[in-house]
Design a protein around this motif. Structure first.
Motif, PDB file in Angstrom:
ATOM      1  N   MET A 172     -76.013 -46.754 -15.990  1.00  0.00           N
ATOM      2  CA  MET A 172     -75.347 -46.074 -17.145  1.00  0.00           C
ATOM      3  C   MET A 172     -76.281 -46.004 -18.216  1.00  0.00           C
ATOM      4  N   ALA A 173     -76.593 -44.722 -18.741  1.00  0.00           N
ATOM      5  CA  ALA A 173     -77.579 -44.752 -19.933  1.00  0.00           C
ATOM      6  C   ALA A 173     -76.910 -45.061 -21.171  1.00  0.00           C
ATOM      7  N   VAL A 174     -77.567 -45.493 -22.090  1.00  0.00           N
ATOM      8  CA  VAL A 174     -77.105 -46.018 -23.390  1.00  0.00           C
ATOM      9  C   VAL A 174     -78.332 -45.736 -24.469  1.00  0.00           C
ATOM     10  N   GLU A 175     -77.842 -44.769 -25.404  1.00  0.00           N
ATOM     11  CA  GLU A 175     -78.794 -44.448 -26.507  1.00  0.00           C
ATOM     12  C   GLU A 175     -78.955 -45.534 -27.390  1.00  0.00           C
ATOM     13  N   PHE A 176     -80.004 -46.114 -27.477  1.00  0.00           N
ATOM     14  CA  PHE A 176     -80.105 -47.390 -28.296  1.00  0.00           C
ATOM     15  C   PHE A 176     -81.629 -47.475 -28.974  1.00  0.00           C
ATOM     16  N   GLU A 177     -81.556 -47.707 -30.131  1.00  0.00           N
ATOM     17  CA  GLU A 177     -82.584 -47.599 -31.250  1.00  0.00           C
ATOM     18  C   GLU A 177     -82.709 -49.112 -31.713  1.00  0.00           C
ATOM     19  N   ILE A 178     -83.996 -49.706 -31.334  1.00  0.00           N
ATOM     20  CA  ILE A 178     -84.291 -51.058 -31.903  1.00  0.00           C
ATOM     21  C   ILE A 178     -84.733 -51.005 -33.068  1.00  0.00           C
ATOM     22  N   ARG A 179     -83.903 -51.885 -34.247  1.00  0.00           N
ATOM     23  CA  ARG A 179     -84.260 -51.784 -35.473  1.00  0.00           C
ATOM     24  C   ARG A 179     -84.811 -53.427 -36.070  1.00  0.00           C
TER      25      ARG A 179
END
Length: 126
Positions: free
Chosen positions: A1-8
């Motif tokens: 499953m792909a998850v959109e995720f931006e590391i901040r």
């Protein structure tokens, strides 16, 4: 499953003693954030709890043992609380923390945290 995720932000935790419980922690409103959890040593038991009362999975939780050996990574979505307990040396939900609760170590911050019914999550920020 792909998850959109931006590391901040990257955080690192450390528990010196076995059975140290951290959490359940979450962010409210504009501060709500998703997390990716991994562990670089022998093991911890990680739990995600849905704290959004408008969610179809409200008060449901999932737990996994994370370790260097099993290489599992746990995704914690926005609107979920996260907690873990150390499995190595160095409530109304009924969560099984996989430890003897008599020997548990809890920080003052966690002892004074809000109860689930005190959390005010808004759909606007999830």
């Amino acid at each position: 499953m792909a998850v959109e995720f931006e590391i901040r932000q990257i955080n690192q935790g450390y528990s010196k003693k076995i059975n140290t419980l951290r959490g359940l922690h979450y962010q409210e409103g504009i501060y709500a954030q998703a997390k990716m959890i991994s562990y670089l040593a022998d093991g911890l038991y990680s739990i995600a709890l849905d704290v959004n009362p408008d969610s179809s999975t409200y008060k449901q939780w999932h737990g996994e043992i994370l370790s260097f050996e099993n290489k599992k990574i746990m995704y914690i979505p926005r609107g979920f609380a996260h907690g873990y307990v150390s499995l190595e040396e160095d409530l109304e939900i009924g969560m099984d923390w996989h430890i003897d609760l008599i020997s548990i170590i809890i920080s003052d911050k966690d002892k004074n945290a809000k109860f689930l019914n005190e959390i005010n999550m808004s759909e606007d920020y999830l």
